[in-house]
Design a protein around this motif. Sequence first.
Motif, mmCIF file in Angstrom:
data_model
loop_
_atom_site.group_PDB
_atom_site.id
_atom_site.type_symbol
_atom_site.label_atom_id
_atom_site.label_comp_id
_atom_site.label_asym_id
_atom_site.label_seq_id
_atom_site.Cartn_x
_atom_site.Cartn_y
_atom_site.Cartn_z
ATOM 1 N N VAL A 47 -1.834 15.894 25.479
ATOM 2 C CA VAL A 47 -0.917 16.554 26.416
ATOM 3 C C VAL A 47 -1.744 17.239 27.493
ATOM 4 O O VAL A 47 -2.593 18.087 27.185
ATOM 5 C CB VAL A 47 -0.046 17.602 25.688
ATOM 6 N N GLY A 48 -1.523 16.874 28.741
ATOM 7 C CA GLY A 48 -2.226 17.502 29.860
ATOM 8 C C GLY A 48 -1.388 18.631 30.430
ATOM 9 O O GLY A 48 -0.168 18.505 30.554
ATOM 10 N N ILE A 49 -2.045 19.742 30.747
ATOM 11 C CA ILE A 49 -1.332 20.874 31.329
ATOM 12 C C ILE A 49 -2.024 21.221 32.637
ATOM 13 O O ILE A 49 -3.201 21.585 32.663
ATOM 14 C CB ILE A 49 -1.323 22.068 30.348
ATOM 15 N N THR A 50 -1.286 21.037 33.729
ATOM 16 C CA THR A 50 -1.885 21.272 35.040
ATOM 17 C C THR A 50 -0.960 22.117 35.892
ATOM 18 O O THR A 50 0.217 22.296 35.562
ATOM 19 C CB THR A 50 -2.239 19.927 35.724
ATOM 20 N N GLY A 51 -1.495 22.646 36.976
ATOM 21 C CA GLY A 51 -0.736 23.537 37.836
ATOM 22 C C GLY A 51 -1.704 24.425 38.602
ATOM 23 O O GLY A 51 -2.907 24.376 38.355
ATOM 24 N N GLY A 76 -6.160 20.665 18.849
ATOM 25 C CA GLY A 76 -7.409 20.854 19.591
ATOM 26 C C GLY A 76 -7.072 21.175 21.036
ATOM 27 O O GLY A 76 -6.107 20.641 21.580
ATOM 28 N N ILE A 77 -7.843 22.063 21.621
ATOM 29 C CA ILE A 77 -7.618 22.430 23.020
ATOM 30 C C ILE A 77 -8.917 22.245 23.797
ATOM 31 O O ILE A 77 -9.978 22.684 23.341
ATOM 32 C CB ILE A 77 -7.168 23.906 23.137
ATOM 33 N N VAL A 78 -8.848 21.565 24.940
ATOM 34 C CA VAL A 78 -9.979 21.508 25.860
ATOM 35 C C VAL A 78 -9.529 22.175 27.146
ATOM 36 O O VAL A 78 -8.556 21.742 27.757
ATOM 37 C CB VAL A 78 -10.386 20.060 26.212
ATOM 38 N N ALA A 79 -10.201 23.238 27.534
ATOM 39 C CA ALA A 79 -9.809 23.976 28.731
ATOM 40 C C ALA A 79 -10.932 23.886 29.760
ATOM 41 O O ALA A 79 -12.065 24.261 29.475
ATOM 42 C CB ALA A 79 -9.522 25.432 28.375
ATOM 43 N N VAL A 80 -10.605 23.364 30.930
ATOM 44 C CA VAL A 80 -11.633 23.153 31.957
ATOM 45 C C VAL A 80 -11.539 24.240 33.026
ATOM 46 O O VAL A 80 -10.456 24.564 33.500
ATOM 47 C CB VAL A 80 -11.475 21.767 32.623
ATOM 48 N N ASP A 81 -12.670 24.812 33.376
ATOM 49 C CA ASP A 81 -12.777 25.746 34.492
ATOM 50 C C ASP A 81 -13.835 25.217 35.454
ATOM 51 O O ASP A 81 -14.688 24.431 35.057
ATOM 52 C CB ASP A 81 -13.172 27.153 33.989
ATOM 53 N N LEU A 141 -4.543 19.318 23.465
ATOM 54 C CA LEU A 141 -4.039 19.853 24.734
ATOM 55 C C LEU A 141 -5.198 19.955 25.714
ATOM 56 O O LEU A 141 -6.256 20.476 25.365
ATOM 57 C CB LEU A 141 -3.410 21.242 24.522
ATOM 58 N N ILE A 142 -4.994 19.444 26.918
ATOM 59 C CA ILE A 142 -6.055 19.429 27.929
ATOM 60 C C ILE A 142 -5.586 20.252 29.112
ATOM 61 O O ILE A 142 -4.628 19.889 29.788
ATOM 62 C CB ILE A 142 -6.351 17.991 28.393
ATOM 63 N N GLU A 143 -6.258 21.373 29.320
ATOM 64 C CA GLU A 143 -5.876 22.243 30.433
ATOM 65 C C GLU A 143 -6.811 22.011 31.600
ATOM 66 O O GLU A 143 -8.021 22.122 31.464
ATOM 67 C CB GLU A 143 -5.939 23.701 29.975
ATOM 68 N N THR A 144 -6.255 21.676 32.772
ATOM 69 C CA THR A 144 -7.105 21.374 33.923
ATOM 70 C C THR A 144 -7.565 22.640 34.624
ATOM 71 O O THR A 144 -7.058 23.735 34.380
ATOM 72 C CB THR A 144 -6.361 20.525 34.982
ATOM 73 N N VAL A 145 -8.504 22.459 35.520
ATOM 74 C CA VAL A 145 -8.846 23.480 36.508
ATOM 75 C C VAL A 145 -7.566 23.789 37.285
ATOM 76 O O VAL A 145 -6.686 22.931 37.391
ATOM 77 C CB VAL A 145 -9.914 22.886 37.456
ATOM 78 N N GLY A 146 -7.439 24.968 37.833
ATOM 79 C CA GLY A 146 -6.299 25.279 38.693
ATOM 80 C C GLY A 146 -6.194 24.219 39.770
ATOM 81 O O GLY A 146 -7.116 24.008 40.537
ATOM 82 N N ALA A 147 -5.060 23.501 39.778
ATOM 83 C CA ALA A 147 -4.960 22.314 40.612
ATOM 84 C C ALA A 147 -4.022 22.569 41.773
ATOM 85 O O ALA A 147 -3.100 23.381 41.697
ATOM 86 C CB ALA A 147 -4.463 21.142 39.782
ATOM 87 N N GLY A 148 -4.245 21.862 42.862
ATOM 88 C CA GLY A 148 -3.417 22.055 44.047
ATOM 89 C C GLY A 148 -2.404 20.947 44.183
ATOM 90 O O GLY A 148 -1.463 20.844 43.399
ATOM 91 N N GLN A 149 -2.599 20.090 45.130
ATOM 92 C CA GLN A 149 -1.592 19.085 45.428
ATOM 93 C C GLN A 149 -2.002 17.693 45.007
ATOM 94 O O GLN A 149 -1.171 16.810 44.909
ATOM 95 C CB GLN A 149 -1.321 19.099 46.939
ATOM 96 N N ASP A 150 -3.316 17.499 44.792
ATOM 97 C CA ASP A 150 -3.786 16.118 44.714
ATOM 98 C C ASP A 150 -4.616 15.824 43.463
ATOM 99 O O ASP A 150 -5.198 14.759 43.355
ATOM 100 C CB ASP A 150 -4.602 15.816 45.980
ATOM 101 N N GLU A 151 -4.669 16.772 42.523
ATOM 102 C CA GLU A 151 -5.527 16.552 41.358
ATOM 103 C C GLU A 151 -4.747 15.799 40.285
ATOM 104 O O GLU A 151 -4.147 16.395 39.402
ATOM 105 C CB GLU A 151 -6.036 17.890 40.812
ATOM 106 N N VAL A 152 -4.766 14.480 40.376
ATOM 107 C CA VAL A 152 -3.891 13.661 39.537
ATOM 108 C C VAL A 152 -4.634 12.991 38.381
ATOM 109 O O VAL A 152 -4.037 12.250 37.611
ATOM 110 C CB VAL A 152 -3.168 12.582 40.371
ATOM 111 N N GLU A 153 -5.933 13.275 38.236
ATOM 112 C CA GLU A 153 -6.733 12.609 37.206
ATOM 113 C C GLU A 153 -6.164 12.813 35.801
ATOM 114 O O GLU A 153 -6.301 11.958 34.942
ATOM 115 C CB GLU A 153 -8.165 13.154 37.218
ATOM 116 N N ILE A 154 -5.550 13.962 35.581
ATOM 117 C CA ILE A 154 -5.074 14.313 34.248
ATOM 118 C C ILE A 154 -4.107 13.260 33.701
ATOM 119 O O ILE A 154 -4.085 12.987 32.501
ATOM 120 C CB ILE A 154 -4.434 15.733 34.247
#
Lengths: 310, 135
Positions: A47-51, A76-81, A141-154
């Motif tokens: 599960v990807g969590i972005t925003g 399991g949680i992977v959190a990216v900063d 759960l995969i938490e992305t870096v704070g994403a804007g409009q175009d970070e669609v890799e998740i």
Amino acid sequence: MDDLVGRFLNGERRALARIISRVENETAEGREYLRALFPHSGKTHTVGITGGPGSGKSTLTGALAAEYRRRGKRVGIVAVDPSSPFSQGAILGDRIRMQDLALDEGVYVRSMASRGALGGLAPTIDDVVSIMDAFGFDYVLIETVGAGQDEVEIAGTALTTILVNNPGTGDDIQALKAGIIEIADILVVNKADHPGADLLVSQLQALLSLAPAGARRPPILKTTAIKGEGLEKLAGSIVAHREHLVSSGGLDRARAIDARHQVLAIARAILLEKIRRSYPEAELEALVQRVAARELDPHTAAEELAGAVS
Amino acid sequence: MSAPTAAKIRVLIAKPGLDGHDRGAKVVARALRDGGCEVIYTGIRQTPEMIAEAALQEDVDVVGLSILSGAHLELFPRVVAELKKRGVSDVVLFCGGIIPEEDTKALEGLGFSAIFRPGTNTQDIVKFVYEHVQK
């Protein structure tokens, strides 16, 4: 390869942590571990969590993990900063919002730095997720870096992608734009106790109603993650999305697309590495200087560089 | 010091106990970030169990503890014991904060390689980390 694989397969968390480091550092040893463990992966639901930054991704991730624990699932949680573009260092602070899970044996939290990757994730994210998958978590759960409009890799890494929105952060034209909103399988309006939450929900609904007939419309859910509200529905919605993927054949399709994407990305990196090795640094420097001086265009220079291995 | 994909030194900066002032810890975290380390920052009011568990899960090379409350001789041995219990025996330990000179011996005995007191140049902490970890 020592006994780490055996300890890993016995469920030892220290072995998991050590193997992730080797994979993340892209060592030859790390690739051996991945080769040994990859056949054990493919069972977990990712599960990807972005925003945006501050939208409550970490808090929501923690609250969702707590909901899964109530359901007896291992998470399991992977959190990216982000990594600093200058020092390549990073402050990884997502654990702060997940303190309630700190001593739960059914939860493993790993912070990752983006290490120069674009798109809100880290260069080795797919490999690290495969390792966590192989460890036997029910959910990763995969938490992305704070994403804007175009970070669609998740969307290429997770089977279910959740986009976290907040009330009061822009009009409905923002949501009409192409990009990140298109990859959401579930839309969450977090901080739903703030004013404007219902307005945002109806704006998102109106927007989704413009989608072509027959297209799957992502559900829109309200959460107040910090109070643990709305998580039961969110967890249920993720189950429903997985069932939809399975029944529509989308799961196999998604896996094939992800595999293709991964293999090509790795091949690209290998080729670049080969070019770098066969083209002396001094000559590369001379080449880019000519581009910088406008004597040569960048495409011709890149052709010349790529020619070194053909 | 560091190519984009090379291995990074991972450091856990944690504040055990109940005092809520984490400016010092944040300054150190920031200096290490600028020195090219990946710093896992867990915030205030961490129990020894939480710190050890974070060190295990994050597979850090270094654990730095910040304390101002005076409870270091109470809390630090418990952190070390919890690390040992989890088999995390190869991390470099350092600490900082309000720590009287007469406690230096006891902390060295626990395995702390350095104690950084108020007034320390943050570059000395970065240097310490790079001298004590091979990557």
